[in-house]
Write an enzyme that holds these catalytic residues in place. Structure first.
Site, PDB file in Angstrom:
ATOM      1  N   THR A   1       2.245   8.205  -2.025  1.00 30.03           N
ATOM      2  CA  THR A   1       1.597   8.797  -0.858  1.00 30.03           C
ATOM      3  C   THR A   1       2.192  10.164  -0.538  1.00 30.03           C
ATOM      4  O   THR A   1       1.470  11.098  -0.169  1.00 30.03           O
ATOM      5  CB  THR A   1       1.742   7.871   0.366  1.00 30.03           C
ATOM      6  OG1 THR A   1       1.354   6.555  -0.002  1.00 30.03           O
ATOM      7  CG2 THR A   1       0.880   8.337   1.510  1.00 30.03           C
TER       8      THR A   1
ATOM      9  N   TYR B   1      -6.862  -1.190   3.311  1.00 28.16           N
ATOM     10  CA  TYR B   1      -8.195  -1.146   3.921  1.00 28.16           C
ATOM     11  C   TYR B   1      -9.022  -2.408   3.694  1.00 28.16           C
ATOM     12  O   TYR B   1      -9.622  -2.919   4.630  1.00 28.16           O
ATOM     13  CB  TYR B   1      -8.998   0.096   3.460  1.00 28.16           C
ATOM     14  CG  TYR B   1     -10.247   0.311   4.301  1.00 28.16           C
ATOM     15  CD1 TYR B   1     -10.142   0.875   5.571  1.00 28.16           C
ATOM     16  CD2 TYR B   1     -11.494  -0.079   3.854  1.00 28.16           C
ATOM     17  CE1 TYR B   1     -11.264   1.034   6.367  1.00 28.16           C
ATOM     18  CE2 TYR B   1     -12.621   0.089   4.638  1.00 28.16           C
ATOM     19  CZ  TYR B   1     -12.504   0.646   5.897  1.00 28.16           C
ATOM     20  OH  TYR B   1     -13.611   0.801   6.681  1.00 28.16           O
TER      21      TYR B   1
ATOM     22  N   TYR C   1       4.990  -2.053  -3.807  1.00 27.83           N
ATOM     23  CA  TYR C   1       5.193  -1.177  -2.650  1.00 27.83           C
ATOM     24  C   TYR C   1       4.594  -1.872  -1.439  1.00 27.83           C
ATOM     25  O   TYR C   1       3.371  -1.959  -1.301  1.00 27.83           O
ATOM     26  CB  TYR C   1       4.530   0.172  -2.917  1.00 27.83           C
ATOM     27  CG  TYR C   1       4.716   1.225  -1.838  1.00 27.83           C
ATOM     28  CD1 TYR C   1       5.634   1.076  -0.799  1.00 27.83           C
ATOM     29  CD2 TYR C   1       3.960   2.388  -1.870  1.00 27.83           C
ATOM     30  CE1 TYR C   1       5.791   2.049   0.166  1.00 27.83           C
ATOM     31  CE2 TYR C   1       4.111   3.379  -0.900  1.00 27.83           C
ATOM     32  CZ  TYR C   1       5.020   3.199   0.115  1.00 27.83           C
ATOM     33  OH  TYR C   1       5.173   4.164   1.075  1.00 27.83           O
TER      34      TYR C   1
ATOM     35  N   ARG D   1       0.896   1.220   6.786  1.00 29.51           N
ATOM     36  CA  ARG D   1      -0.226   1.995   6.242  1.00 29.51           C
ATOM     37  C   ARG D   1      -1.321   1.098   5.659  1.00 29.51           C
ATOM     38  O   ARG D   1      -2.499   1.393   5.810  1.00 29.51           O
ATOM     39  CB  ARG D   1       0.271   2.945   5.142  1.00 29.51           C
ATOM     40  CG  ARG D   1       1.013   4.159   5.643  1.00 29.51           C
ATOM     41  CD  ARG D   1       1.403   5.043   4.472  1.00 29.51           C
ATOM     42  NE  ARG D   1       2.153   6.218   4.878  1.00 29.51           N
ATOM     43  CZ  ARG D   1       1.624   7.404   5.140  1.00 29.51           C
ATOM     44  NH1 ARG D   1       0.323   7.586   5.046  1.00 29.51           N
ATOM     45  NH2 ARG D   1       2.389   8.421   5.485  1.00 29.51           N
TER      46      ARG D   1
ATOM     47  N   LYS E   1       9.586  -1.611  -3.358  1.00 32.34           N
ATOM     48  CA  LYS E   1       9.858  -0.552  -2.393  1.00 32.34           C
ATOM     49  C   LYS E   1       9.435  -1.127  -1.054  1.00 32.34           C
ATOM     50  O   LYS E   1       8.247  -1.314  -0.787  1.00 32.34           O
ATOM     51  CB  LYS E   1       9.072   0.716  -2.706  1.00 32.34           C
ATOM     52  CG  LYS E   1       9.244   1.801  -1.640  1.00 32.34           C
ATOM     53  CD  LYS E   1       8.363   3.012  -1.911  1.00 32.34           C
ATOM     54  CE  LYS E   1       8.498   4.042  -0.783  1.00 32.34           C
ATOM     55  NZ  LYS E   1       7.605   5.214  -0.981  1.00 32.34           N
TER      56      LYS E   1
ATOM     57  N   ILE F   1      13.552   4.918  -2.220  1.00 32.44           N
ATOM     58  CA  ILE F   1      12.516   5.864  -2.620  1.00 32.44           C
ATOM     59  C   ILE F   1      12.248   6.706  -1.379  1.00 32.44           C
ATOM     60  O   ILE F   1      11.637   6.240  -0.421  1.00 32.44           O
ATOM     61  CB  ILE F   1      11.270   5.153  -3.147  1.00 32.44           C
ATOM     62  CG1 ILE F   1      11.625   4.372  -4.433  1.00 32.44           C
ATOM     63  CG2 ILE F   1      10.154   6.160  -3.428  1.00 32.44           C
ATOM     64  CD1 ILE F   1      10.486   3.580  -5.028  1.00 32.44           C
TER      65      ILE F   1
END
Length: 291
Positions: free
Chosen positions: A43, A106, A132, A137, A160, A202
């Site tokens: 991202t 989403y 991840y 998000r 992550k 990260i």
């Protein structure tokens, strides 16, 4: 396999196009500054607004310049499993050391859907996968139990974790095992994350302060939490300031102040407000990065 400070690499632009010359210079700079790995086209690398071709070009160029000196974990996630398969297979072909695969955003799959998604990506090639998990998000939060099921697969090697919950590290050690690679995805809590058993970060801030972030990680991994806390005190204002607006915009601005790249971002992101720039400048002075 993967540990220490791994910048979530920004993607530099020039007049709306990829700036590959600057990208190559940034890779060399990060290696010289002591970064322990690089993570392109996550991202922070503006993957949502890169074309597939640009995404793959960035991975290819980063792998070429790194030339095996440090690990490259290539962004390879999507909320479309077929698209993620493409990115995983390309990253393997390009020579990346692993793929970073975000939980599908989403469309809100169930935990059962997450298992199906990651199993298909695991089976599509021979590239290791770092999960991840960033519920802030993606909305979806992969539970430690689901992660434990995935950790049984030989090429799902780590996570992550951007939940911001340092106790989650202990939960995941219980379900995934002590050898499962746990990397923080949140700079501000990386100190506690490693104290719980994490082995790295990260990092967005490492785009701006790679040497300090690398020294911080090395201190925690050596058990020198006194030194780590001193570095945390220098870095914490920068961790906060970079994220006053979207973090990649803050990182690019900070890097532009160091003369490393332009602060250009792609719509719908915009340049920073002057007040945010002032906060980042002050934080960079606190860290000793600028006068």
């Amino acid at each position: 396999m993967f540990k220490g400070s791994m910048p979530a690499l920004i993607t530099p632009f020039k007049n709306g196009e990829l700036d590959l010359d600057t990208l190559k210079k940034l890779v060399e700079w990060h290696i010289s500054e002591g970064s322990h790995g690089l993570v392109p086209v996550g991202t922070t690398g503006e993957s949502p607004t890169l074309t597939h071709e640009e995404h793959e070009t960035v991975i290819e160029e980063v792998v070429k310049v790194v030339a095996g000196r440090i690990p490259v974990i290539a962004g390879a996630g999507s909320n479309n499993t077929v698209e993620a398969v493409r990115f995983m297979q390309f990253a393997e072909k390009a020579g990346a050391d692993a793929g970073l695969v975000v939980t599908p955003y989403y469309n809100k799959p169930t935990q059962r859907g997450l298992l199906a998604h990651y199993r298909e990506l695991h089976d599509c090639c021979n590239l290791p996968i770092v999960i991840y998990n960033i519920p802030g998000r993606s909305i979806i939060d992969m539970t430690p139990e689901t992660m434990g099921e995935l950790a049984k697969l030989p090429r799902i090697v780590g996570v992550k974790d951007a939940t911001g919950d340092v106790a989650r590290v202990s939960d995941q050690r219980e379900t995934c095992g002590a050898d499962f690679v746990q990397l923080s995805g949140e700079d501000g809590s990386a100190l506690g994350f490693n104290a719980h058993g994490g082995v790295g970060c990260i990092s967005v801030t490492a785009n701006v302060a790679p040497r300090l972030c690398a020294e911080f990680q090395e201190a925690t991994l050596a058990g020198d939490y006194g030194k780590a806390l001193e570095l945390q005190d220098r870095l914490m204002p920068l961790h906060r300031a970079i994220f006053v607006e979207p973090g990649l915009v803050g990182a690019k601005y900070g890097m532009s102040q160091l003369g490393l790249c332009s602060d250009e971002v792609r719509s719908p992101l915009t340049g920073l407000l002057d007040s945010t720039k002032a906060q980042i400048d002050a934080a960079m002075r606190n860290a000793g990065l600028i006068n």
